[in-house]
Every structure is written in structure tokens, then in C-alpha cells.
Design a protein around this motif. Sequence first.
Motif, PDB file in Angstrom:
ATOM      1  N   GLU A   1       0.835  -1.204   0.000  1.00 62.28           N
ATOM      2  CA  GLU A   1       0.000   0.000   0.000  1.00 62.28           C
ATOM      3  C   GLU A   1       0.874   1.261   0.000  1.00 62.28           C
ATOM      4  O   GLU A   1       0.577   2.230  -0.696  1.00 62.28           O
ATOM      5  CB  GLU A   1      -0.924  -0.005   1.214  1.00 62.28           C
ATOM      6  CG  GLU A   1      -2.037  -1.017   1.136  1.00 62.28           C
ATOM      7  CD  GLU A   1      -2.834  -1.102   2.423  1.00 62.28           C
ATOM      8  OE1 GLU A   1      -2.469  -0.438   3.410  1.00 62.28           O
ATOM      9  OE2 GLU A   1      -3.824  -1.852   2.432  1.00 62.28           O
TER      10      GLU A   1
ATOM     11  N   ALA B   1       3.938   1.477  -1.156  1.00 63.85           N
ATOM     12  CA  ALA B   1       4.583   1.585  -2.467  1.00 63.85           C
ATOM     13  C   ALA B   1       3.597   2.126  -3.506  1.00 63.85           C
ATOM     14  O   ALA B   1       3.972   2.937  -4.359  1.00 63.85           O
ATOM     15  CB  ALA B   1       5.111   0.225  -2.908  1.00 63.85           C
ATOM     16  N   GLU B   2       2.344   1.701  -3.447  1.00 67.74           N
ATOM     17  CA  GLU B   2       1.321   2.204  -4.376  1.00 67.74           C
ATOM     18  C   GLU B   2       1.082   3.693  -4.132  1.00 67.74           C
ATOM     19  O   GLU B   2       0.906   4.462  -5.074  1.00 67.74           O
ATOM     20  CB  GLU B   2       0.023   1.421  -4.186  1.00 67.74           C
ATOM     21  CG  GLU B   2      -1.077   1.834  -5.128  1.00 67.74           C
ATOM     22  CD  GLU B   2      -0.788   1.469  -6.569  1.00 67.74           C
ATOM     23  OE1 GLU B   2      -1.284   2.179  -7.454  1.00 67.74           O
ATOM     24  OE2 GLU B   2      -0.068   0.493  -6.815  1.00 67.74           O
ATOM     25  N   ASN B   3       1.089   4.086  -2.867  1.00 69.99           N
ATOM     26  CA  ASN B   3       0.911   5.494  -2.518  1.00 69.99           C
ATOM     27  C   ASN B   3       2.068   6.334  -3.043  1.00 69.99           C
ATOM     28  O   ASN B   3       1.874   7.423  -3.566  1.00 69.99           O
ATOM     29  CB  ASN B   3       0.804   5.623  -0.998  1.00 69.99           C
ATOM     30  CG  ASN B   3       0.376   7.002  -0.559  1.00 69.99           C
ATOM     31  OD1 ASN B   3      -0.198   7.749  -1.325  1.00 69.99           O
ATOM     32  ND2 ASN B   3       0.672   7.321   0.677  1.00 69.99           N
ATOM     33  N   ARG B   4       3.283   5.804  -2.912  1.00 69.96           N
ATOM     34  CA  ARG B   4       4.461   6.553  -3.353  1.00 69.96           C
ATOM     35  C   ARG B   4       4.541   6.642  -4.863  1.00 69.96           C
ATOM     36  O   ARG B   4       5.185   7.547  -5.387  1.00 69.96           O
ATOM     37  CB  ARG B   4       5.721   5.894  -2.814  1.00 69.96           C
ATOM     38  CG  ARG B   4       5.876   6.083  -1.347  1.00 69.96           C
ATOM     39  CD  ARG B   4       7.144   5.454  -0.860  1.00 69.96           C
ATOM     40  NE  ARG B   4       7.233   5.608   0.581  1.00 69.96           N
ATOM     41  CZ  ARG B   4       7.883   4.783   1.355  1.00 69.96           C
ATOM     42  NH1 ARG B   4       8.520   3.765   0.853  1.00 69.96           N
ATOM     43  NH2 ARG B   4       7.919   4.987   2.647  1.00 69.96           N
ATOM     44  N   ARG B   5       3.960   5.739  -5.578  1.00 72.50           N
ATOM     45  CA  ARG B   5       4.065   5.737  -7.036  1.00 72.50           C
ATOM     46  C   ARG B   5       3.533   7.030  -7.631  1.00 72.50           C
ATOM     47  O   ARG B   5       4.091   7.569  -8.569  1.00 72.50           O
ATOM     48  CB  ARG B   5       3.312   4.531  -7.608  1.00 72.50           C
ATOM     49  CG  ARG B   5       3.501   4.373  -9.090  1.00 72.50           C
ATOM     50  CD  ARG B   5       2.872   3.117  -9.612  1.00 72.50           C
ATOM     51  NE  ARG B   5       3.476   1.965  -8.957  1.00 72.50           N
ATOM     52  CZ  ARG B   5       2.884   0.793  -8.820  1.00 72.50           C
ATOM     53  NH1 ARG B   5       1.671   0.623  -9.273  1.00 72.50           N
ATOM     54  NH2 ARG B   5       3.474  -0.198  -8.224  1.00 72.50           N
ATOM     55  N   TRP B   6       2.444   7.546  -7.126  1.00 74.35           N
ATOM     56  CA  TRP B   6       1.890   8.792  -7.671  1.00 74.35           C
ATOM     57  C   TRP B   6       2.312   9.999  -6.843  1.00 74.35           C
ATOM     58  O   TRP B   6       2.281  11.126  -7.331  1.00 74.35           O
ATOM     59  CB  TRP B   6       0.360   8.719  -7.737  1.00 74.35           C
ATOM     60  CG  TRP B   6      -0.317   8.652  -6.401  1.00 74.35           C
ATOM     61  CD1 TRP B   6      -0.629   7.550  -5.688  1.00 74.35           C
ATOM     62  CD2 TRP B   6      -0.755   9.762  -5.607  1.00 74.35           C
ATOM     63  NE1 TRP B   6      -1.221   7.887  -4.508  1.00 74.35           N
ATOM     64  CE2 TRP B   6      -1.323   9.241  -4.429  1.00 74.35           C
ATOM     65  CE3 TRP B   6      -0.716  11.143  -5.776  1.00 74.35           C
ATOM     66  CZ2 TRP B   6      -1.837  10.053  -3.429  1.00 74.35           C
ATOM     67  CZ3 TRP B   6      -1.241  11.946  -4.776  1.00 74.35           C
ATOM     68  CH2 TRP B   6      -1.798  11.392  -3.622  1.00 74.35           C
TER      69      TRP B   6
ATOM     70  N   ARG C   1       5.421  10.558  -5.303  1.00 71.95           N
ATOM     71  CA  ARG C   1       6.813  10.966  -5.469  1.00 71.95           C
ATOM     72  C   ARG C   1       7.016  11.994  -6.584  1.00 71.95           C
ATOM     73  O   ARG C   1       7.746  12.963  -6.388  1.00 71.95           O
ATOM     74  CB  ARG C   1       7.713   9.753  -5.708  1.00 71.95           C
ATOM     75  CG  ARG C   1       7.877   8.868  -4.494  1.00 71.95           C
ATOM     76  CD  ARG C   1       8.606   9.620  -3.408  1.00 71.95           C
ATOM     77  NE  ARG C   1       8.528   8.978  -2.125  1.00 71.95           N
ATOM     78  CZ  ARG C   1       9.362   8.060  -1.685  1.00 71.95           C
ATOM     79  NH1 ARG C   1      10.334   7.644  -2.437  1.00 71.95           N
ATOM     80  NH2 ARG C   1       9.214   7.553  -0.487  1.00 71.95           N
TER      81      ARG C   1
ATOM     82  N   ASP D   1      12.333   8.345   3.292  1.00 69.51           N
ATOM     83  CA  ASP D   1      11.054   8.134   2.614  1.00 69.51           C
ATOM     84  C   ASP D   1       9.955   9.026   3.186  1.00 69.51           C
ATOM     85  O   ASP D   1       9.102   9.515   2.455  1.00 69.51           O
ATOM     86  CB  ASP D   1      10.632   6.668   2.715  1.00 69.51           C
ATOM     87  CG  ASP D   1      11.484   5.765   1.840  1.00 69.51           C
ATOM     88  OD1 ASP D   1      12.029   6.268   0.832  1.00 69.51           O
ATOM     89  OD2 ASP D   1      11.600   4.571   2.154  1.00 69.51           O
TER      90      ASP D   1
ATOM     91  N   ASP E   1       7.649  11.739   1.195  1.00 67.62           N
ATOM     92  CA  ASP E   1       6.187  11.706   1.260  1.00 67.62           C
ATOM     93  C   ASP E   1       5.617  13.048   1.712  1.00 67.62           C
ATOM     94  O   ASP E   1       4.576  13.489   1.212  1.00 67.62           O
ATOM     95  CB  ASP E   1       5.719  10.595   2.202  1.00 67.62           C
ATOM     96  CG  ASP E   1       5.961   9.210   1.643  1.00 67.62           C
ATOM     97  OD1 ASP E   1       6.213   9.094   0.423  1.00 67.62           O
ATOM     98  OD2 ASP E   1       5.910   8.238   2.419  1.00 67.62           O
TER      99      ASP E   1
END
Length: 149
Positions: free
Chosen positions: A49, A51-56, A58, A121, A125
Motif C-alpha cells: 500500500e 509503495a502504491e501510494n508513493r508511485r503517484w 513521489r 522516505d 512523502d
Amino acid sequence: MGLLIARRSPSTRKSPLKLEPNPPTPEEIADSLVEFERFCEASRIEAAEVAENRRWLRPIGFVTRLLTYAALFLLLYIWAPKDISNTPLATLTLSDIAGTVCFAAIGIVLIRALFNPSDDDKTKDVWGWLGVALLGVAVIAALYLFKTR
């Protein structure tokens, strides 16, 4: 003078309570393993979750950080002190010297922060969420301005 010789007791003397450690039962071991697997699965789900959050988040954070530093450099340029390089030293005041030193120090700190961003990280974020918040404020301000016209 006589020497007092103490008799040593054997080091493997048994406890008078006759307590012995009980090995864990196979059921307890199985329960521990099941709990450990649940914990690992929960950690994997949480990591996916994040990693999915960071995908958009970052890319938004990257652009926000650059725009913020651009705005800070613009403010530094606007409020730059007068040039004291050709002024005689006797005519300078402490305010002139302190202003130039602070200008140079702030510029060095901004350049260092621009070219050496944090690898943490959570910091990345935070930049992303700051960008989302600023984007929301910009949209609300644009809607307000268009509505008042």
C-alpha cells in the motif's frame, strides 16, 4: 595464623525447588508460527500500500520541492542587499556587512538543500503531500477568483 579454606559446593547442584524448564509444546510452536506468518503478511500488505501510494506521490513531491526552491531563490534575489564589493570599508555599517553575510549563508544553505535532498522516505512523502495541499489551495483560489469576476 591459620588459613581458612572454604569448601566449594559443586556447581551442578540441583535447586531445592526442583524446577525444570518446560519445553514448548508443538501446539504452542505452531500457534507462534501462525501468528508470525500473519504479522509478515500484514507487513507485506502495508508495504504494498505504501509503495502504491508513493508511485503517484513521489513525482508530485519532486516538482513541489523544485518549485519551492525556485520561489525561495526568487525571494532571496528580490531581497538581496546592496553590493558592498566597491564600497570603502570605513563607510560600511554592521547592517551592511551582516546583510551580505546572511545573504551568502542563506544562498549556500539553499543550494546545498537543492542538490542534496533527503533520502528519507517520510520526507519525500511530506513533499508529495505538501504538493497535493498546494495544488488544492491553487484550485480553490482559482475557483474563487473566477466566481468573483
